[in-house]
Motif scaffolding. Structure first.
Motif, PDB file in Angstrom:
ATOM      1  N   GLU A  72       1.090  -1.082   0.005  1.00  0.00           N
ATOM      2  CA  GLU A  72      -0.115  -0.008   0.100  1.00  0.00           C
ATOM      3  C   GLU A  72       0.586   1.235   0.076  1.00  0.00           C
ATOM      4  N   VAL A  73       0.706   2.018  -1.072  1.00  0.00           N
ATOM      5  CA  VAL A  73       1.440   3.325  -1.215  1.00  0.00           C
ATOM      6  C   VAL A  73       0.380   4.558  -0.702  1.00  0.00           C
ATOM      7  N   PHE A  74       0.964   5.368   0.359  1.00  0.00           N
ATOM      8  CA  PHE A  74       0.128   6.407   0.921  1.00  0.00           C
ATOM      9  C   PHE A  74       0.750   7.786   0.166  1.00  0.00           C
ATOM     10  N   LYS A  80       5.338   6.955   1.259  1.00  0.00           N
ATOM     11  CA  LYS A  80       5.399   5.749   2.552  1.00  0.00           C
ATOM     12  C   LYS A  80       4.585   4.732   1.849  1.00  0.00           C
ATOM     13  N   VAL A  81       5.347   3.609   2.092  1.00  0.00           N
ATOM     14  CA  VAL A  81       4.890   2.214   1.647  1.00  0.00           C
ATOM     15  C   VAL A  81       4.546   1.331   2.714  1.00  0.00           C
ATOM     16  N   GLU A  82       3.570   0.471   2.880  1.00  0.00           N
ATOM     17  CA  GLU A  82       3.560  -0.519   3.861  1.00  0.00           C
ATOM     18  C   GLU A  82       3.435  -1.851   3.083  1.00  0.00           C
ATOM     19  N   TYR A  83       3.767  -2.650   3.798  1.00  0.00           N
ATOM     20  CA  TYR A  83       3.588  -4.050   3.406  1.00  0.00           C
ATOM     21  C   TYR A  83       2.753  -5.194   4.201  1.00  0.00           C
ATOM     22  N   ARG A  84       1.638  -5.645   3.936  1.00  0.00           N
ATOM     23  CA  ARG A  84       1.040  -6.558   4.820  1.00  0.00           C
ATOM     24  C   ARG A  84       0.618  -7.915   4.344  1.00  0.00           C
ATOM     25  N   LEU A  85       0.241  -8.765   5.015  1.00  0.00           N
ATOM     26  CA  LEU A  85       0.099 -10.161   4.511  1.00  0.00           C
ATOM     27  C   LEU A  85      -1.425 -10.135   3.940  1.00  0.00           C
ATOM     28  N   THR A  86      -1.683 -11.076   2.954  1.00  0.00           N
ATOM     29  CA  THR A  86      -2.886 -11.177   2.302  1.00  0.00           C
ATOM     30  C   THR A  86      -3.722 -12.209   3.175  1.00  0.00           C
ATOM     31  N   GLU A  87      -4.877 -12.687   2.891  1.00  0.00           N
ATOM     32  CA  GLU A  87      -5.512 -13.865   3.278  1.00  0.00           C
ATOM     33  C   GLU A  87      -4.568 -15.281   2.905  1.00  0.00           C
ATOM     34  N   LYS A  88      -4.112 -15.278   1.576  1.00  0.00           N
ATOM     35  CA  LYS A  88      -3.316 -16.459   1.003  1.00  0.00           C
ATOM     36  C   LYS A  88      -2.055 -16.424   1.931  1.00  0.00           C
ATOM     37  N   GLY A  89      -1.351 -15.212   1.945  1.00  0.00           N
ATOM     38  CA  GLY A  89      -0.099 -15.156   2.953  1.00  0.00           C
ATOM     39  C   GLY A  89      -0.589 -15.566   4.476  1.00  0.00           C
ATOM     40  N   ARG A  90      -1.431 -15.380   5.047  1.00  0.00           N
ATOM     41  CA  ARG A  90      -1.812 -15.805   6.351  1.00  0.00           C
ATOM     42  C   ARG A  90      -1.914 -17.329   6.505  1.00  0.00           C
TER      43      ARG A  90
END
Length: 119
Positions: A72-74, A80-90
Motif C-alpha cells: 500500500e502506497v500512501f 510511505k509504503v507498507e506491506y501486509r499479509l494477504t489472506e493467502k499469505g496468512r
C-alpha cells in the motif's frame, strides 16, 4: 503424482509448487514478520539485518506477485509504503511455524547450541 505447468514452468509435485511461493532464505522470514502488523521496508530491513536492500526488494516483489502480501502506497511526501499479509499469505503462517519447530528440533538433535552464546 502427475506433473503440471504453471506460468511456463514445469512442476513435479504440489510441494515444489508451494515452495516456489514461500521457499528460499528470505520469503518465510518476511512473511513471519508481517503476521502481527503491516511494516515498512525500513522496518523489515532493520528486523532482518543480513538481507540486502536489493534482495529485500526482490523478495517483496515476488511475494506480492504471488498474492502473499499486499503493498500500500500512501500519498504523502516523502512516500510511505507498507506491506501486509494477504489472506493467502496468512494461510502460510502455520506451515512456516511447523517448519520452524522442525528446524529447532533438528538443531537440538545435532547438539547445536541455539541461540549461540555471545562472545
Amino acid at each position: 503424482m502427475p506433473e503440471f505447468f504453471h506460468d511456463k514452468r514445469l512442476y513435479y509435485t504440489p510441494i515444489e509448487f508451494a515452495l516456489s511461493h514461500i521457499g528460499g532464505t528470505w520469503k518465510m522470514p518476511i512473511l513471519w514478520r508481517l503476521q502481527e502488523k503491516p511494516q515498512r521496508f525500513s522496518e523489515l530491513k532493520k528486523d532482518i539485518p543480513h538481507i540486502t536492500d536489493k534482495m529485500l526488494t526482490s523478495q517483496l516483489r515476488e511475494l506480492e506477485s504471488k498474492d502473499l502480501i499486499s503493498r500500500e502506497v500512501f500519498p504523502v511526501v516523502p512516500p510511505k509504503v507498507e506491506y501486509r499479509l494477504t489472506e493467502k499469505g496468512r494461510r502460510a503462517i502455520p506451515i512456516i511455524e511447523t517448519i520452524m519447530k522442525y528446524g529447532y528440533d533438528l538443531i537440538k538433535e545435532a547438539g547445536i547450541e541455539y541461540p549461540p552464546k555471545e562472545i
